[in-house]
Design a protein around this motif. Structure first.
Motif, PDB file in Angstrom:
ATOM      1  N   GLY A  76      73.651 -81.804  42.117  1.00 36.78           N
ATOM      2  CA  GLY A  76      73.965 -82.160  40.886  1.00 36.78           C
ATOM      3  C   GLY A  76      73.012 -81.368  39.708  1.00 36.78           C
ATOM      4  N   ASP A  77      72.247 -80.332  40.413  1.00 36.39           N
ATOM      5  CA  ASP A  77      71.631 -79.218  39.266  1.00 36.39           C
ATOM      6  C   ASP A  77      72.731 -78.262  39.188  1.00 36.39           C
ATOM      7  N   SER A  78      72.265 -77.537  38.058  1.00 34.37           N
ATOM      8  CA  SER A  78      73.063 -76.343  37.576  1.00 34.37           C
ATOM      9  C   SER A  78      72.339 -75.355  37.179  1.00 34.37           C
ATOM     10  N   PHE A  79      72.745 -74.019  37.036  1.00 35.71           N
ATOM     11  CA  PHE A  79      72.230 -72.830  36.580  1.00 35.71           C
ATOM     12  C   PHE A  79      73.199 -71.889  36.057  1.00 35.71           C
ATOM     13  N   ASP A  80      72.647 -71.114  35.244  1.00 34.87           N
ATOM     14  CA  ASP A  80      73.151 -70.026  34.515  1.00 34.87           C
ATOM     15  C   ASP A  80      74.153 -70.519  33.406  1.00 34.87           C
ATOM     16  N   GLU A  81      73.905 -71.633  33.096  1.00 31.73           N
ATOM     17  CA  GLU A  81      75.010 -71.903  31.899  1.00 31.73           C
ATOM     18  C   GLU A  81      74.837 -70.953  30.769  1.00 31.73           C
ATOM     19  N   ASP A  82      73.822 -70.338  30.400  1.00 32.48           N
ATOM     20  CA  ASP A  82      73.945 -69.551  29.020  1.00 32.48           C
ATOM     21  C   ASP A  82      74.668 -68.451  29.415  1.00 32.48           C
ATOM     22  N   TRP A  83      75.003 -68.085  30.558  1.00 31.16           N
ATOM     23  CA  TRP A  83      75.774 -66.721  30.729  1.00 31.16           C
ATOM     24  C   TRP A  83      77.425 -67.040  29.973  1.00 31.16           C
ATOM     25  N   LEU A  84      77.794 -68.390  29.988  1.00 30.32           N
ATOM     26  CA  LEU A  84      78.833 -68.822  29.586  1.00 30.32           C
ATOM     27  C   LEU A  84      79.074 -68.414  27.754  1.00 30.32           C
ATOM     28  N   LEU A  85      77.788 -68.400  27.340  1.00 28.55           N
ATOM     29  CA  LEU A  85      77.721 -68.277  25.845  1.00 28.55           C
ATOM     30  C   LEU A  85      77.233 -66.786  25.297  1.00 28.55           C
ATOM     31  N   LEU A  86      76.335 -66.326  26.234  1.00 29.08           N
ATOM     32  CA  LEU A  86      75.838 -64.787  25.919  1.00 29.08           C
ATOM     33  C   LEU A  86      77.037 -63.797  25.841  1.00 29.08           C
ATOM     34  N   ASP A  87      76.835 -63.223  24.965  1.00 31.19           N
ATOM     35  CA  ASP A  87      77.853 -61.829  24.845  1.00 31.19           C
ATOM     36  C   ASP A  87      76.817 -60.534  24.945  1.00 31.19           C
ATOM     37  N   VAL A  88      76.764 -59.905  26.003  1.00 26.50           N
ATOM     38  CA  VAL A  88      75.848 -58.804  26.210  1.00 26.50           C
ATOM     39  C   VAL A  88      76.855 -57.599  26.167  1.00 26.50           C
ATOM     40  N   GLN A  89      78.051 -57.300  26.115  1.00 20.71           N
ATOM     41  CA  GLN A  89      79.045 -56.404  26.003  1.00 20.71           C
ATOM     42  C   GLN A  89      78.470 -55.570  24.725  1.00 20.71           C
ATOM     43  N   GLY A  90      78.391 -54.403  24.805  1.00 25.18           N
ATOM     44  CA  GLY A  90      78.254 -53.680  23.516  1.00 25.18           C
ATOM     45  C   GLY A  90      76.984 -53.624  22.921  1.00 25.18           C
ATOM     46  N   LEU A  91      75.844 -54.288  23.419  1.00 25.30           N
ATOM     47  CA  LEU A  91      74.534 -54.357  23.063  1.00 25.30           C
ATOM     48  C   LEU A  91      73.840 -53.265  23.521  1.00 25.30           C
ATOM     49  N   ARG A  92      72.988 -52.704  23.006  1.00 26.33           N
ATOM     50  CA  ARG A  92      71.837 -51.491  23.190  1.00 26.33           C
ATOM     51  C   ARG A  92      70.942 -52.474  24.309  1.00 26.33           C
ATOM     52  N   GLU A  93      70.480 -51.695  25.147  1.00 27.45           N
ATOM     53  CA  GLU A  93      69.637 -52.525  26.412  1.00 27.45           C
ATOM     54  C   GLU A  93      68.297 -53.196  25.493  1.00 27.45           C
ATOM     55  N   ASP A  94      67.703 -52.685  24.537  1.00 28.36           N
ATOM     56  CA  ASP A  94      66.705 -53.567  24.039  1.00 28.36           C
ATOM     57  C   ASP A  94      67.124 -54.822  23.399  1.00 28.36           C
ATOM     58  N   GLU A  95      68.303 -54.664  22.832  1.00 26.98           N
ATOM     59  CA  GLU A  95      69.151 -55.750  22.212  1.00 26.98           C
ATOM     60  C   GLU A  95      69.263 -56.858  23.148  1.00 26.98           C
ATOM     61  N   GLU A  96      69.897 -56.310  24.276  1.00 26.39           N
ATOM     62  CA  GLU A  96      70.360 -57.121  25.494  1.00 26.39           C
ATOM     63  C   GLU A  96      68.937 -57.836  26.081  1.00 26.39           C
ATOM     64  N   ASP A  97      68.022 -57.169  26.284  1.00 24.50           N
ATOM     65  CA  ASP A  97      66.713 -57.786  26.743  1.00 24.50           C
ATOM     66  C   ASP A  97      66.097 -58.697  25.777  1.00 24.50           C
ATOM     67  N   GLU A  98      66.040 -58.623  24.337  1.00 26.86           N
ATOM     68  CA  GLU A  98      65.702 -59.410  23.411  1.00 26.86           C
ATOM     69  C   GLU A  98      66.578 -60.758  23.394  1.00 26.86           C
ATOM     70  N   LEU A  99      67.766 -60.705  23.570  1.00 29.17           N
ATOM     71  CA  LEU A  99      68.697 -61.756  23.536  1.00 29.17           C
ATOM     72  C   LEU A  99      68.607 -62.508  24.745  1.00 29.17           C
ATOM     73  N   LEU A 100      68.405 -62.125  25.855  1.00 26.56           N
ATOM     74  CA  LEU A 100      68.268 -62.653  26.910  1.00 26.56           C
ATOM     75  C   LEU A 100      66.672 -63.441  26.991  1.00 26.56           C
ATOM     76  N   GLU A 101      65.687 -62.634  26.389  1.00 25.34           N
ATOM     77  CA  GLU A 101      64.455 -63.402  26.563  1.00 25.34           C
ATOM     78  C   GLU A 101      64.381 -64.705  26.021  1.00 25.34           C
ATOM     79  N   GLY A 102      65.143 -65.254  25.072  1.00 24.17           N
ATOM     80  CA  GLY A 102      64.924 -66.520  24.643  1.00 24.17           C
ATOM     81  C   GLY A 102      66.001 -67.509  25.118  1.00 24.17           C
ATOM     82  N   ALA A 103      66.881 -66.882  26.082  1.00 23.08           N
ATOM     83  CA  ALA A 103      67.893 -67.928  27.001  1.00 23.08           C
ATOM     84  C   ALA A 103      67.195 -68.584  28.008  1.00 23.08           C
ATOM     85  N   GLN A 104      68.035 -69.509  28.240  1.00 30.48           N
ATOM     86  CA  GLN A 104      67.498 -70.281  29.396  1.00 30.48           C
ATOM     87  C   GLN A 104      68.056 -69.864  30.661  1.00 30.48           C
TER      88      GLN A 104
END
Length: 173
Positions: A76-104
């Motif tokens: 019944g538990d789930s994980f990695d749902e944020d990957w359905l919403l996050l678009d990390v294509q085309g981001l610089r590595e520092d932007e990607e890290d910043e975006l992922l830091e606040g994600a669940q």
């Protein structure tokens, strides 16, 4: 009943308030694919397996960093749902890290390995999900998720756009 019982426990789908909620869950369930994992098999980790949502149908998975167990997940538990919403294509590595830091995303505060990138000489410990028993997961790939959402009216797309922006806002703070 499985689609309603299991998908309605995923936080991303629990909050959707739409006339189409039940139909959406059924359409998403139809796109989900079963994955079976043997005991002590890696299910997902930083850098692989992260473009999908996992819903555990049976078995137990642990989230670990190095030898430290951070969480135990059950049916019944789930994980990695944020990957359905996050678009990390085309981001610089520092932007990607910043975006992922606040994600669940449990792997959010670790550096994701990019194909062909130069890694630190010091190998960082990464979060990883490991089956500790025989595990059956239903998995929803990001491309299937996006294809299903595209078939619905603006209220459904708007909800997921709002969630995407909310998570980006959380990452920026």
């Amino acid at each position: 009943a499985l689609h309603h019982g299991l998908l309605s426990t995923v936080p991303l789908f629990m909050r959707i308030d739409s006339f189409f909620r039940e139909d959406l869950q059924l359409d998403l369930w139809e796109k989900m694919k079963p994955q079976v994992y043997s005991p002590f098999t890696a299910v997902a980790a930083d850098g692989f397996g992260q473009n999908r949502l996992y819903v555990i149908c049976s078995g137990t998975i642990i989230l670990q960093r190095g030898k430290l167990v951070l969480a135990t997940l059950h049916t019944g538990d789930s994980f990695d749902e944020d990957w359905l919403l996050l678009d990390v294509q085309g981001l610089r590595e520092d932007e990607e890290d910043e975006l992922l830091e606040g994600a669940q995303v449990p792997a959010a505060k670790t550096k994701r390995k990019r194909p062909g990138s130069v890694t630190d000489p010091v190998d960082r410990e990464h979060n990883r999900y490991v089956a500790v028993s025989d595990v059956l997961c239903m998995c929803l790939d990001k491309t299937d998720f996006e294809a299903v959402v595209a078939t619905y009216d603006d209220s459904v797309a708007s909800y997921f756009d709002f969630e995407r922006q909310r998570r980006r806002g959380a990452a920026a703070n």
